[in-house]
Scaffold this active site. Sequence first.
Site, PDB file in Angstrom:
ATOM      1  N   VAL A 114       0.834  -1.189  -0.017  1.00 25.65           N
ATOM      2  CA  VAL A 114       0.053   0.082  -0.027  1.00 25.65           C
ATOM      3  C   VAL A 114       1.055   1.167  -0.051  1.00 25.65           C
ATOM      4  O   VAL A 114       0.695   2.146  -0.731  1.00 25.65           O
ATOM      5  CB  VAL A 114      -0.845  -0.009   0.899  1.00 25.65           C
ATOM      6  CG1 VAL A 114      -2.043   1.267   1.211  1.00 25.65           C
ATOM      7  CG2 VAL A 114      -1.820  -1.353   1.228  1.00 25.65           C
TER       8      VAL A 114
ATOM      9  N   GLU B 269      -2.731 -10.341   4.296  1.00 25.38           N
ATOM     10  CA  GLU B 269      -2.218  -9.926   5.335  1.00 25.38           C
ATOM     11  C   GLU B 269      -0.881 -10.355   5.495  1.00 25.38           C
ATOM     12  O   GLU B 269      -0.577 -11.465   5.226  1.00 25.38           O
ATOM     13  CB  GLU B 269      -3.068  -9.965   6.558  1.00 25.38           C
ATOM     14  CG  GLU B 269      -4.375  -9.366   6.704  1.00 25.38           C
ATOM     15  CD  GLU B 269      -4.356  -7.915   6.361  1.00 25.38           C
ATOM     16  OE1 GLU B 269      -3.696  -7.239   7.268  1.00 25.38           O
ATOM     17  OE2 GLU B 269      -4.976  -7.345   5.385  1.00 25.38           O
TER      18      GLU B 269
ATOM     19  N   LYS C 281     -12.969  -5.891  10.499  1.00 26.68           N
ATOM     20  CA  LYS C 281     -13.787  -4.773   9.604  1.00 26.68           C
ATOM     21  C   LYS C 281     -15.269  -4.775   9.871  1.00 26.68           C
ATOM     22  O   LYS C 281     -15.694  -3.709   9.946  1.00 26.68           O
ATOM     23  CB  LYS C 281     -13.707  -5.263   8.044  1.00 26.68           C
ATOM     24  CG  LYS C 281     -12.194  -5.110   7.421  1.00 26.68           C
ATOM     25  CD  LYS C 281     -12.030  -5.836   6.199  1.00 26.68           C
ATOM     26  CE  LYS C 281     -10.730  -5.772   5.769  1.00 26.68           C
ATOM     27  NZ  LYS C 281     -10.311  -6.677   4.586  1.00 26.68           N
TER      28      LYS C 281
HETATM   29  P1  NAP Z   1       3.184  -4.935   3.531  1.00 26.62           P
HETATM   30  O1  NAP Z   1       3.074  -5.097   2.344  1.00 26.62           O
HETATM   31  O2  NAP Z   1       3.611  -6.029   4.619  1.00 26.62           O
HETATM   32  O3  NAP Z   1       3.944  -3.417   3.970  1.00 26.62           O
HETATM   33  C1  NAP Z   1       4.247  -3.271   5.454  1.00 26.62           C
HETATM   34  C2  NAP Z   1       5.120  -2.006   5.401  1.00 26.62           C
HETATM   35  O4  NAP Z   1       5.502  -1.357   6.713  1.00 26.62           O
HETATM   36  C3  NAP Z   1       6.627  -2.391   4.945  1.00 26.62           C
HETATM   37  O5  NAP Z   1       7.329  -1.338   4.323  1.00 26.62           O
HETATM   38  C4  NAP Z   1       7.443  -2.709   6.067  1.00 26.62           C
HETATM   39  O6  NAP Z   1       8.655  -2.587   6.088  1.00 26.62           O
HETATM   40  C5  NAP Z   1       6.674  -1.687   6.938  1.00 26.62           C
HETATM   41  N1  NAP Z   1       6.890  -2.169   8.526  1.00 26.62           N
HETATM   42  C6  NAP Z   1       6.030  -3.085   8.984  1.00 26.62           C
HETATM   43  N2  NAP Z   1       6.499  -3.196  10.514  1.00 26.62           N
HETATM   44  C7  NAP Z   1       7.376  -2.166  10.595  1.00 26.62           C
HETATM   45  C8  NAP Z   1       8.060  -1.897  11.924  1.00 26.62           C
HETATM   46  N3  NAP Z   1       7.949  -2.271  13.163  1.00 26.62           N
HETATM   47  N4  NAP Z   1       8.856  -0.752  11.823  1.00 26.62           N
HETATM   48  C9  NAP Z   1       9.138  -0.210  10.513  1.00 26.62           C
HETATM   49  N5  NAP Z   1       8.495  -0.511   9.456  1.00 26.62           N
HETATM   50  C10 NAP Z   1       7.557  -1.424   9.587  1.00 26.62           C
HETATM   51  O7  NAP Z   1       1.523  -4.545   3.949  1.00 26.62           O
HETATM   52  P2  NAP Z   1       0.467  -3.922   3.158  1.00 26.62           P
HETATM   53  O8  NAP Z   1      -0.203  -4.914   2.294  1.00 26.62           O
HETATM   54  O9  NAP Z   1       1.086  -2.769   2.520  1.00 26.62           O
HETATM   55  O10 NAP Z   1      -0.496  -3.608   4.185  1.00 26.62           O
HETATM   56  C11 NAP Z   1      -0.447  -2.195   4.946  1.00 26.62           C
HETATM   57  C12 NAP Z   1      -1.593  -2.071   5.686  1.00 26.62           C
HETATM   58  O11 NAP Z   1      -2.802  -1.770   4.880  1.00 26.62           O
HETATM   59  C13 NAP Z   1      -2.253  -3.160   6.716  1.00 26.62           C
HETATM   60  O12 NAP Z   1      -2.733  -2.662   7.851  1.00 26.62           O
HETATM   61  C14 NAP Z   1      -3.239  -3.814   5.935  1.00 26.62           C
HETATM   62  O13 NAP Z   1      -4.110  -4.486   6.713  1.00 26.62           O
HETATM   63  C15 NAP Z   1      -3.782  -2.607   5.267  1.00 26.62           C
HETATM   64  N6  NAP Z   1      -4.528  -2.851   3.964  1.00 26.62           N
HETATM   65  C16 NAP Z   1      -4.027  -3.585   3.073  1.00 26.62           C
HETATM   66  C17 NAP Z   1      -4.420  -3.912   1.922  1.00 26.62           C
HETATM   67  C18 NAP Z   1      -3.896  -4.587   0.923  1.00 26.62           C
HETATM   68  O14 NAP Z   1      -4.656  -4.782  -0.029  1.00 26.62           O
HETATM   69  N7  NAP Z   1      -2.479  -4.850   0.858  1.00 26.62           N
HETATM   70  C19 NAP Z   1      -5.977  -3.440   1.664  1.00 26.62           C
HETATM   71  C20 NAP Z   1      -6.506  -2.826   2.602  1.00 26.62           C
HETATM   72  C21 NAP Z   1      -5.800  -2.452   3.911  1.00 26.62           C
HETATM   73  P3  NAP Z   1       9.661  -3.222   5.057  1.00 26.62           P
HETATM   74  O15 NAP Z   1       9.207  -2.821   3.608  1.00 26.62           O
HETATM   75  O16 NAP Z   1      11.199  -3.018   5.353  1.00 26.62           O
HETATM   76  O17 NAP Z   1       9.349  -4.571   5.233  1.00 26.62           O
HETATM   77  N1  HSE Z   2      -5.919  -8.660   3.570  1.00 28.44           N
HETATM   78  C1  HSE Z   2      -7.242  -7.922   3.332  1.00 28.44           C
HETATM   79  C2  HSE Z   2      -8.056  -8.705   2.394  1.00 28.44           C
HETATM   80  C3  HSE Z   2      -6.490  -6.620   2.656  1.00 28.44           C
HETATM   81  O1  HSE Z   2      -7.761  -9.819   1.616  1.00 28.44           O
HETATM   82  O2  HSE Z   2      -9.195  -8.191   2.222  1.00 28.44           O
HETATM   83  C4  HSE Z   2      -7.603  -5.602   2.476  1.00 28.44           C
HETATM   84  O3  HSE Z   2      -8.065  -5.259   3.834  1.00 28.44           O
END
Ligand code: NAP
Ligand code: HSE
Length: 435
Positions: A21, A195, A210
């Site tokens: 994201v 996730e 959610k």
């Molecule tokens: P992700 O790809 O795992 O990215 C997480 C990011 O946060 C990475 O850059 C990671 O660093 C950094 N991070 C995690 N823990 C950290 C810490 N303790 N200190 C510093 N940096 C840290 O996750 P994502 O899919 O982008 O999701 C992010 C959020 O959006 C979550 O809450 C998720 O539930 C929400 N969300 C995601 C989606 C989706 O489709 N992916 C949709 C809606 C909501 P590194 O890059 O160095 O590992």
């Molecule tokens: N892991 C979540 C999903 C990301 O699959 O719906 C969006 O919140």
Amino acid sequence: MMAPASPRREILVSLLGLGVVGSGIASVLQSKKSLFASLVGCPLVLRRALVRDPGKPRLIPNSFITTNPEDILGDRATDIVVEVMGEEHPALEYVQQAISAEKHVVTANKEIMAKHGPDLLKLASQKEVQLLFEASVGAGIPIIAPLQRDLLGNNIASIRAIINGTTNYILTKMANEGQDFATALRQAQELGYAEANPANDVEGHDAAYKLAILATLAFRTKVYPSDIHCEGITRLAPKDFRYAQEFGYAIKLLAIGRKSNGAVQVTVYPALVPRDEIIAKVDGVFNAIEIKGDLSGPVLFHGMGAGSLPTTSAVLGDVISIARNIAAGARPAPWLGMDHGLNIKPVTQLQTRCYLRLLVADRPGVLAQIAHILGDRQISIASVIQKDADPKEGTAEIVIMTHPSLEAAIQDALVRLNELAVVKKVASFLRVEST
Ligand code: NAP
Ligand code: HSE
């Protein structure tokens, strides 16, 4: 505190997280910078991004990247902190710190909003900053803002939703392509839907987070994940998909909140949904949220429920909205409150139809014993079909559909059926959704 209206040269945005994201947000802030500047009245500029691993290749120059949260949380110049790290800790503490330092916050984190949303919103209200969280439910689908604005005049009776993209993707692949669970999950991970810990998706916890957020807003009462009866999709077998199709149903992971007689019932479980219902046709990463208001009637929100750009869309909507307020020197509206104080009705009081698949001894009298156990508990059988028999093993498979019955009675019947000598196994139990 909101600054008094004075022309801003720029509004600075820092990211906690630069993953699926965060990378989308950083790249769209750059690619759409003139559109955003015209919407806000001054440029919206990326200031810093926090990551865990400084060695990973990134889309933005290293000069923006930090591994020290203080570079953002203690940075006086950052106006808006965007939390897209995920998981409860340390995201919660960082968001608290940002709000306490009078920074506006946008988060996509459903876990912290579900578990701590009411406290965080109260803190933001006290500090006169905005905390927005559109991306926390349904990613690209606008649902949080409509609940806090467009539907406010309604008494909301129910929420019925598919709100996890990963599980809906897996269920669709298993039903339509006969794909196995592990392959479908791996694809969902590769597409950036899952996730960090995919157990949160497949065990239903993400959907429960959610639902807690939606129910809290819709019913104006605090609903926490621990209030929600939650079951995931890991126990589903290929045969259940086959039989569901044969009987005219799809299998969907449903998040349901219903209000009646001063109480709310909140559940997440896989259910059979009649194939002619719109919600049964919501496939792949798409999500759908149906809200029933006394004035609006049923309204359905549909769109991509996960993925980098749909989530970026929701986060940037929040960022632009805050930035426009900053530029206009507007104070945030007071928090709506969640003081209706409704009780949570236990799942044992649910009235539901159900689908049972039993592996039984293939001999006379078996059905009578099963019917006796169900009948004793006021569970009325709607149909029974004997499926695949295995003459070598002397077993047969029976699929039973019931009329609406009390969950407590069904659970008791399942225990008794499992104890019957003629029942080798209660292979599957699924609720059947009906509107
Ligand atoms: P992700 O790809 O795992 O990215 C997480 C990011 O946060 C990475 O850059 C990671 O660093 C950094 N991070 C995690 N823990 C950290 C810490 N303790 N200190 C510093 N940096 C840290 O996750 P994502 O899919 O982008 O999701 C992010 C959020 O959006 C979550 O809450 C998720 O539930 C929400 N969300 C995601 C989606 C989706 O489709 N992916 C949709 C809606 C909501 P590194 O890059 O160095 O590992
Ligand atoms: N892991 C979540 C999903 C990301 O699959 O719906 C969006 O919140």
